[in-house]
Every structure is written in structure tokens, then in C-alpha cells.
Write an enzyme that holds these catalytic residues in place. Sequence first.
Site, PDB file in Angstrom:
ATOM      1  N   ARG B   5       1.368  -1.391  -0.084  1.00 19.24           N
ATOM      2  CA  ARG B   5       0.326   0.025   0.353  1.00 19.24           C
ATOM      3  C   ARG B   5       0.948   1.201  -0.102  1.00 19.24           C
ATOM      4  NH1 ARG B   5      -5.965   1.356   0.559  1.00 19.24           N
ATOM      5  NH2 ARG B   5      -5.502   1.864   3.014  1.00 19.24           N
ATOM      6  N   ARG B   8       1.004   3.877  -2.904  1.00 18.86           N
ATOM      7  CA  ARG B   8       0.562   4.414  -3.551  1.00 18.86           C
ATOM      8  C   ARG B   8       0.642   5.400  -3.446  1.00 18.86           C
ATOM      9  NH1 ARG B   8      -4.765   5.297   0.581  1.00 18.86           N
ATOM     10  NH2 ARG B   8      -3.427   5.076   2.661  1.00 18.86           N
ATOM     11  N   CYS B  29       2.559  30.538  28.716  1.00 19.65           N
ATOM     12  CA  CYS B  29       2.443  29.249  28.743  1.00 19.65           C
ATOM     13  C   CYS B  29       1.790  28.738  30.035  1.00 19.65           C
ATOM     14  CB  CYS B  29       3.246  28.660  28.952  1.00 19.65           C
ATOM     15  SG  CYS B  29       3.732  26.707  29.171  1.00 19.65           S
ATOM     16  N   CYS B  32       4.424  27.554  32.969  1.00 17.97           N
ATOM     17  CA  CYS B  32       6.129  27.715  32.884  1.00 17.97           C
ATOM     18  C   CYS B  32       6.137  28.131  34.238  1.00 17.97           C
ATOM     19  CB  CYS B  32       6.265  29.159  31.978  1.00 17.97           C
ATOM     20  SG  CYS B  32       7.010  28.549  30.411  1.00 17.97           S
ATOM     21  N   ALA B  38      -5.018  28.768  35.000  1.00 12.24           N
ATOM     22  CA  ALA B  38      -6.666  29.054  34.972  1.00 12.24           C
ATOM     23  C   ALA B  38      -7.328  29.003  36.267  1.00 12.24           C
ATOM     24  CB  ALA B  38      -7.275  27.556  34.016  1.00 12.24           C
ATOM     25  N   ASP B  55      -6.774  22.051  36.340  1.00 14.52           N
ATOM     26  CA  ASP B  55      -8.361  23.151  36.426  1.00 14.52           C
ATOM     27  C   ASP B  55      -9.161  22.383  35.625  1.00 14.52           C
ATOM     28  OD1 ASP B  55      -6.085  24.287  38.097  1.00 14.52           O
ATOM     29  OD2 ASP B  55      -4.961  25.138  36.186  1.00 14.52           O
ATOM     30  N   HIS B  92      10.012  26.370  28.476  1.00 18.37           N
ATOM     31  CA  HIS B  92       9.469  25.707  27.504  1.00 18.37           C
ATOM     32  C   HIS B  92       9.717  25.241  26.114  1.00 18.37           C
ATOM     33  CE1 HIS B  92       5.389  27.168  26.032  1.00 18.37           C
ATOM     34  NE2 HIS B  92       5.723  27.672  25.040  1.00 18.37           N
ATOM     35  N   ASN B 132       0.927  13.030  25.854  1.00 19.76           N
ATOM     36  CA  ASN B 132       0.045  13.529  24.359  1.00 19.76           C
ATOM     37  C   ASN B 132       1.161  14.295  23.863  1.00 19.76           C
ATOM     38  OD1 ASN B 132      -2.099  11.765  24.201  1.00 19.76           O
ATOM     39  ND2 ASN B 132      -3.543  13.460  25.633  1.00 19.76           N
ATOM     40  N   GLY B 138      -3.534  16.504  19.826  1.00 21.01           N
ATOM     41  CA  GLY B 138      -4.356  16.670  20.145  1.00 21.01           C
ATOM     42  C   GLY B 138      -3.887  17.436  21.747  1.00 21.01           C
ATOM     43  N   SER B 140      -2.330  20.450  23.924  1.00 20.56           N
ATOM     44  CA  SER B 140      -2.933  22.154  24.101  1.00 20.56           C
ATOM     45  C   SER B 140      -2.355  23.190  24.078  1.00 20.56           C
ATOM     46  CB  SER B 140      -4.768  22.013  24.296  1.00 20.56           C
ATOM     47  OG  SER B 140      -4.657  21.656  25.736  1.00 20.56           O
ATOM     48  N   HIS B 143       4.631  23.425  26.208  1.00 20.18           N
ATOM     49  CA  HIS B 143       5.041  23.270  27.112  1.00 20.18           C
ATOM     50  C   HIS B 143       5.100  21.361  27.471  1.00 20.18           C
ATOM     51  CE1 HIS B 143       7.418  24.226  31.047  1.00 20.18           C
ATOM     52  NE2 HIS B 143       7.316  23.831  30.890  1.00 20.18           N
ATOM     53  N   HIS B 145       5.181  18.225  28.442  1.00 15.16           N
ATOM     54  CA  HIS B 145       4.344  17.497  30.080  1.00 15.16           C
ATOM     55  C   HIS B 145       3.431  15.993  30.319  1.00 15.16           C
ATOM     56  CE1 HIS B 145       1.291  19.654  27.863  1.00 15.16           C
ATOM     57  NE2 HIS B 145      -0.125  18.906  28.640  1.00 15.16           N
ATOM     58  N   GLN B 147       0.218  13.693  31.991  1.00 17.34           N
ATOM     59  CA  GLN B 147      -0.628  13.449  32.442  1.00 17.34           C
ATOM     60  C   GLN B 147      -0.433  12.268  33.239  1.00 17.34           C
ATOM     61  OE1 GLN B 147      -4.402  15.283  31.154  1.00 17.34           O
ATOM     62  NE2 GLN B 147      -3.458  15.502  28.926  1.00 17.34           N
ATOM     63  N   GLU B 161      -5.843  -6.989  28.975  1.00 20.86           N
ATOM     64  CA  GLU B 161      -4.202  -6.927  29.706  1.00 20.86           C
ATOM     65  C   GLU B 161      -4.636  -7.995  30.518  1.00 20.86           C
ATOM     66  OE1 GLU B 161      -1.414  -4.310  28.329  1.00 20.86           O
ATOM     67  OE2 GLU B 161      -1.865  -3.640  27.366  1.00 20.86           O
ATOM     68  N   HIS B 275       5.115  -2.065  31.061  1.00 18.47           N
ATOM     69  CA  HIS B 275       5.984  -1.725  29.526  1.00 18.47           C
ATOM     70  C   HIS B 275       5.070  -0.705  29.649  1.00 18.47           C
ATOM     71  CE1 HIS B 275       1.898  -3.513  29.141  1.00 18.47           C
ATOM     72  NE2 HIS B 275       1.032  -3.006  28.458  1.00 18.47           N
ATOM     73  N   GLU B 296     -10.208   0.338   9.443  1.00 16.78           N
ATOM     74  CA  GLU B 296     -10.167   0.267  11.048  1.00 16.78           C
ATOM     75  C   GLU B 296     -10.649   0.171  11.909  1.00 16.78           C
ATOM     76  OE1 GLU B 296      -8.376   2.046   8.177  1.00 16.78           O
ATOM     77  OE2 GLU B 296      -6.828   1.412   8.256  1.00 16.78           O
TER      78      GLU B 296
HETATM   79  O1  LIG Z   1      -6.618  17.060  28.393  1.00 16.85           O
HETATM   80  P1  LIG Z   1      -6.103  17.894  27.527  1.00 16.85           P
HETATM   81  O2  LIG Z   1      -4.396  17.324  27.109  1.00 16.85           O
HETATM   82  O3  LIG Z   1      -6.063  19.566  26.868  1.00 16.85           O
HETATM   83  O4  LIG Z   1      -6.736  16.598  26.785  1.00 16.85           O
HETATM   84  C1  LIG Z   1      -6.361  15.773  26.031  1.00 16.85           C
HETATM   85  O5  LIG Z   1      -5.926  14.702  26.455  1.00 16.85           O
HETATM   86  C2  LIG Z   1      -7.419  13.779  26.612  1.00 16.85           C
HETATM   87  C3  LIG Z   1      -6.448  12.952  27.270  1.00 16.85           C
HETATM   88  O6  LIG Z   1      -5.765  11.931  26.665  1.00 16.85           O
HETATM   89  C4  LIG Z   1      -7.774  13.887  25.510  1.00 16.85           C
HETATM   90  O7  LIG Z   1      -9.489  13.896  25.933  1.00 16.85           O
HETATM   91  C5  LIG Z   1      -8.797  14.918  24.894  1.00 16.85           C
HETATM   92  O8  LIG Z   1      -9.431  14.835  23.784  1.00 16.85           O
HETATM   93  C6  LIG Z   1      -6.689  15.676  24.435  1.00 16.85           C
HETATM   94  O9  LIG Z   1      -7.149  17.280  23.739  1.00 16.85           O
HETATM   95  O1  LIG Z   2      -8.054   3.950   0.804  1.00 19.97           O
HETATM   96  P1  LIG Z   2      -8.100   5.784   0.727  1.00 19.97           P
HETATM   97  O2  LIG Z   2      -9.135   6.300   0.895  1.00 19.97           O
HETATM   98  O3  LIG Z   2      -7.118   6.282   0.673  1.00 19.97           O
HETATM   99  O4  LIG Z   2      -7.627   5.523   2.798  1.00 19.97           O
HETATM  100  C1  LIG Z   2      -7.733   6.012   4.349  1.00 19.97           C
HETATM  101  O5  LIG Z   2      -9.039   4.951   4.439  1.00 19.97           O
HETATM  102  C2  LIG Z   2      -8.555   3.553   4.222  1.00 19.97           C
HETATM  103  C3  LIG Z   2      -9.881   2.169   4.759  1.00 19.97           C
HETATM  104  O6  LIG Z   2      -9.928   3.061   6.027  1.00 19.97           O
HETATM  105  C4  LIG Z   2      -7.360   3.543   5.117  1.00 19.97           C
HETATM  106  O7  LIG Z   2      -6.526   2.559   5.699  1.00 19.97           O
HETATM  107  C5  LIG Z   2      -6.538   4.641   4.872  1.00 19.97           C
HETATM  108  O8  LIG Z   2      -5.285   4.951   6.253  1.00 19.97           O
HETATM  109  C6  LIG Z   2      -7.634   5.784   5.002  1.00 19.97           C
HETATM  110  O9  LIG Z   2      -5.801   7.107   4.393  1.00 19.97           O
END
Ligand SMILES: O=P(O)(O)O[C@H]1O[C@H](CO)[C@@H](O)[C@H](O)[C@H]1O
Ligand SMILES: O=P(O)(O)O[C@H]1O[C@H](CO)[C@@H](O)[C@H](O)[C@H]1O
Lengths: 325, 325
Positions: B5, B8, B29, B32, B38, B55, B92, B132, B138, B140, B143, B145, B147, B161, B275, B296
Amino acid sequence: MSPHRSKRPWQGQVEDLPGDNRPEYDPQCYLCPTNKRADGDINPDYKESFVFVNDFSALLKDTSQQEFNEDELFVAETERGICKVIAFTPRHDLTLPEMDQAAIKSVIDLWQKEFVELSKVDWIKYIQIFENKGAIMGCSNPHPHGQIWSQNHLPVEIQKECVQQQQYFNKYQRTILSDYVKAELRKEERIIDENDSFVSLVPFWAAWPYETMIVSKRSIQNIAGFDEKEKTDFAAILKLLTTRYDNLFKTSFPYSAGMHQAPVNDGDHPEWHWHMHFYPPLLRSATVKKFMVGYEMLANPQRDITPEVAAEQLRNCSTVHYKAK
Amino acid sequence: MSPHRSKRPWQGQVEDLPGDNRPEYDPQCYLCPTNKRADGDINPDYKESFVFVNDFSALLKDTSQQEFNEDELFVAETERGICKVIAFTPRHDLTLPEMDQAAIKSVIDLWQKEFVELSKVDWIKYIQIFENKGAIMGCSNPHPHGQIWSQNHLPVEIQKECVQQQQYFNKYQRTILSDYVKAELRKEERIIDENDSFVSLVPFWAAWPYETMIVSKRSIQNIAGFDEKEKTDFAAILKLLTTRYDNLFKTSFPYSAGMHQAPVNDGDHPEWHWHMHFYPPLLRSATVKKFMVGYEMLANPQRDITPEVAAEQLRNCSTVHYKAK
Ligand SMILES: O=P(O)(O)O[C@H]1O[C@H](CO)[C@@H](O)[C@H](O)[C@H]1O
Ligand SMILES: O=P(O)(O)O[C@H]1O[C@H](CO)[C@@H](O)[C@H](O)[C@H]1O
């Protein structure tokens, strides 16, 4: 479920709005009628919908059957399949909600026909009909289209639904979704639309903010079982739901959607109840999505708005598309 | 697994590259040192890492215990929890791979301390430590960090698991991951780095293109069980892995990462093997990700490159960060 989370200000990633001024015909598009595709084939000058085998299929027809299992730690088997692409309309500039109901009905006719044809291939055990809509959902061509991946084993999500539906059916001799839909129709809290044959709703267990399902009222095992009236009713509710979606944030609403249905070439499955899932990524606006990351990937889905509020917002959206004059 | 694939051409969404010229200190920030958050609190002038209660916590400490089950169709229970944020460094402009090993070790010390403290809260049953990284995941605030979400039930991924590890342990009286790591060290096909206490590898079952795991060689149930030497070795392998990641596409490599470990306040768990999972979204470059959508979401994960190729690419990356002079 943490509805209080939507109070938090969003300082994270904001998506680009996709352009919304596509031409009716794009000479560069490999799905438009009469254009050339990657493998050199020329698309016919089709007038409704058009189906062909994906030029970059993930699953291949001629994969030979092999498997191995080393100490229960390294377990693998090969997968055979056929991947198809369906252009929903010759018009490059439309999407499902902008098509008229008759044109949507013709897509449904084709889905049904393809499902029946693929079921005749004896080694195919499951047929996944789906659509990725919008660049944000990995859709690499804005021409309205969907895909059909069929294969010789049951995918994991289907295996799980098999087990749960079987358990419920064994106990009650009714499908779990027929009882569920009846209960939701009584409650009226999460219903979006209803017609003679189908219901659309935000499921009680929704993970994505605006996740929805279309469920048939009758316990139908798969799309081959839809009669003419049901195909027309499906077109109607599909147009309503996708129109409400587009109107929610005044944008071509992105999602991955697909039907879950009974395995094929595997006898009768009275426990299976046809339904279609919609998984849209947006949370706050056309450009701020819900990130299913960190905690969600490692531990558990987490929602920022209740299903009841999501259903109410969708119910309050107009059923006339915001772009319609 | 469909390695063909990757042939492609990609005509889909391309991400914006995040800016890479952050100041050492950003007055806007909320992470910092000395800045206001907040809720009005002022951050201390911390010199290493710093932890506080989120917060905008998704899980709240004072949620009262309730549950209901209507006809096995509508099942819910409330969830109590404590959500914390850990700033990894006062700087930062850094990320884990750009911090020196001693600074990473001090983050690990804090993870361990927090884990031990939270385990003392008798109603907490599971503690999820995660990060994250990157706006695309996601996150935000750039800096550096992570969670910690702790809660009074086991999240679904942990439940799964638990079951698998218990089954294997009952049969062999060894953890599944100790046998798995030994087999991988013999094969040398998917290993990235190894030291006295840990291994990093692309798991045989990886779904994301550059998904990896760090696994302890000893069967340790949770981070509380790490001794000083193990904490130092963990810092070393974490720095190596994240440096290789950044060097792969010469970008601050985004991912969600987190530790999976035994439930707490629930007796001994000899079947559990600590792990850490890394789930990075990128596939082809710093700006083209793998979309886990459509097929998927509805059916089954599908990979575009083999775990062996991914491991080789990561092994071939320099262990000196591309930004280091
Ligand atoms: O808490 P954050 O970092 O602002 O938010 C991020 O992590 C969270 C926990 O994985 C998710 O639920 C949020 O959708 C994502 O934006
Ligand atoms: O086949 P497409 O539309 O180019 O590709 C999209 O759909 C597929 C099937 O859901 C996914 O595996 C690919 O990651 C996505 O980019």
C-alpha cells in the site's frame, strides 16, 4: 462521560477548513467520468454511480493461505480480499446530503448489488461497506465515494458484535438491536429521525461526540434483505442524517461511516441485526475535533458532551441543506 | 498488513509543521514557572519537574458512587478519579529527547513518587501515566508535560490486558511479556535498543506504523517496583527512543505514550508486567499521517509498513538529536 470538560478553553490544534468550491467535473480527478485512473483504465461516462476494483487495494485476491503460531506469542495468518471503490455520482462537487433522494437510492441499489455479487465468491466471509468523508478523515479524494472491502476472515470488530448479538439472541430469541431500538423509541431522548423502516439515533454508548447509528426496525441480517420500500426509506433517513450533520457546523461534515452486517457464506445468522455506524471527528466546531488520544488510546474512551445533548442538537438542525438555495 | 500500500501516491491531507522556535520561557504558558493558571493559582519557580491537579480534570474526586442497569441494554456507572498534570521541565522550549538524562531521571522519580502517593488513596484502583506529544495528538500546550489519570475502576484496555496476562501466567507461571521479550531478543528483528533493565522494540502486533514499546526485562508489576538502577536505565532508553523518533523525520515526533501496569489496592498481581506503549500518528513524513479511519474503525487495524522495516528504520536513526550542535 465528563460534560464539564467542554468548559475548558481550547488552545490546541485547529483544522484548516477544506475548500468548498469544487467544479462539477475535475480533469485531474481519478473518479470523474471519462478520466484515466492510476492503472491506465479509463472511467466510463457513467450517469449514476460507478464501481471498480481499487487500484491500490489493501487486500489482494491472490494472497495464498498461510498461517503460523510460534509458542502462542507470534500468531499470524494471511488475509485474502477484494477492495472496491464506489463513486456515488458523476458530479465531483456533491456529497451524499446534496444529492437528491433518487440518486442516493441508486447508490443503495449498487451497494446491495455488490453485496450480493461478492457473497457469491465462496471464500469471502465478510463484506465491509464504508465511506471516509473529508480530508480530516484520511479521504484522499473529495469526489463523493465509498469503499467495499471483502475478505476471508471476520474482522475483530465484527467478531465482537457476533459474540454479543449471539449471547442476547440465545437468551431472548430476539436481536439485541430490535429491543434496543424499541426502548429508544419509547424514551425519545436520543432519537434523531424515524420512518417506517429505520431509526437514526445517538447510541447510549457513543464514544465520539456526534456518533450516530442508523438501525433497521426489522431484524434484517444484511443489506441483501432490504426490499424496495426499505431501500427508499434508507435513502430518506440517510439524506436527513447527513443533511443535519452538514448543518450542525455549516460545513461538509466529515465522518467515517459503515454498515455492520452478518458474515456471508456461513449459514443463517438470525442474531445479526443490520446497522450503520457514523464516527465523526468534530467536537466544538468545523475546525476543532475531539482527539481520541492518550487516555483514550491507552485506557478508555472519554466523552465531552452527553449523547442526549448531541441528539438534541442534531434534531434541532434544519433538514434543508445550508447550501441549498 | 499490506506493505504494497505504501506504493500508492498520497493526495490526501498534509499536516502543518508545528513551529519549532519556542522561547525558554513563555509568559502566556500556564505551565511555565511563576505563571498564573486558569484557576488563579501561581506556579512555583520550580527547577526540575512540577505536578498539580488538572484545572480541567475529566475525572473528579467527589463524584458520588451510582450505577444502573436497565434490561442489560442501558448499563452505566459513575467514575471517580484524580487527574494530574506533570510539567517535565521549567524550560518551555524542550521535549524529553532534548533534556539530559539526569533531567529525564527526575521526571521518572516524580512518576514513581506520584504513583506511590496515589496508590495510598484506598478507592483508587488504576493509575494511568501518559503523555500526549504534539498538536497533532491533541496536546493543547507545547510546554513539555504529561498527565496522570487515576480512577476507581479498571479502564477497558487494562481489563483486556489483565485477562490475557492472567491466562498466560496460569499456564506457564511466567509473565507473557518476559517470554515475549526473551524471544524478541533471540530474533533481533524488531529490537530497537537494549540495556541491562529494558528493551525497546516494535511489537510483532503493532498497529500504528512506528508503534513501539519499552518493556522491563524483569517482571515488575508497576513503576513503584523500579530500583535506582532501573530508573537510570529507563531514563537512558527513553532518551534513546525519543531521540530516534525525532531524527526519523527530522521533526519533534508526535505520539501518545503511556505505561500499562498492575491495578492498585487489589492485592498481588504476579501476572502483570510493566510496559510503556508509544502510539505515533505519522506514516510517511513529518506531515503525512496514518489515518486510522473507515475500515480500521469499523473492522480491523491495517498496516502499511512491516514492524521489521519500522524497527530497522528506527535502529538506523542517529542517537544524537538532530537539533544538538
Ligand atoms: O487534557 P488535554 O491534554 O488538554 O486533552 C487531550 O488529552 C485528553 C486525554 O488523553 C483527551 O481526552 C483530549 O481529547 C485531548 O485533547
Ligand atoms: O483508501 P484511501 O481512502 O485512500 O485511504 C483511507 O482509507 C483506508 C481505509 O479506511 C485507510 O486504511 C487509510 O489510512 C485512509 O487514508
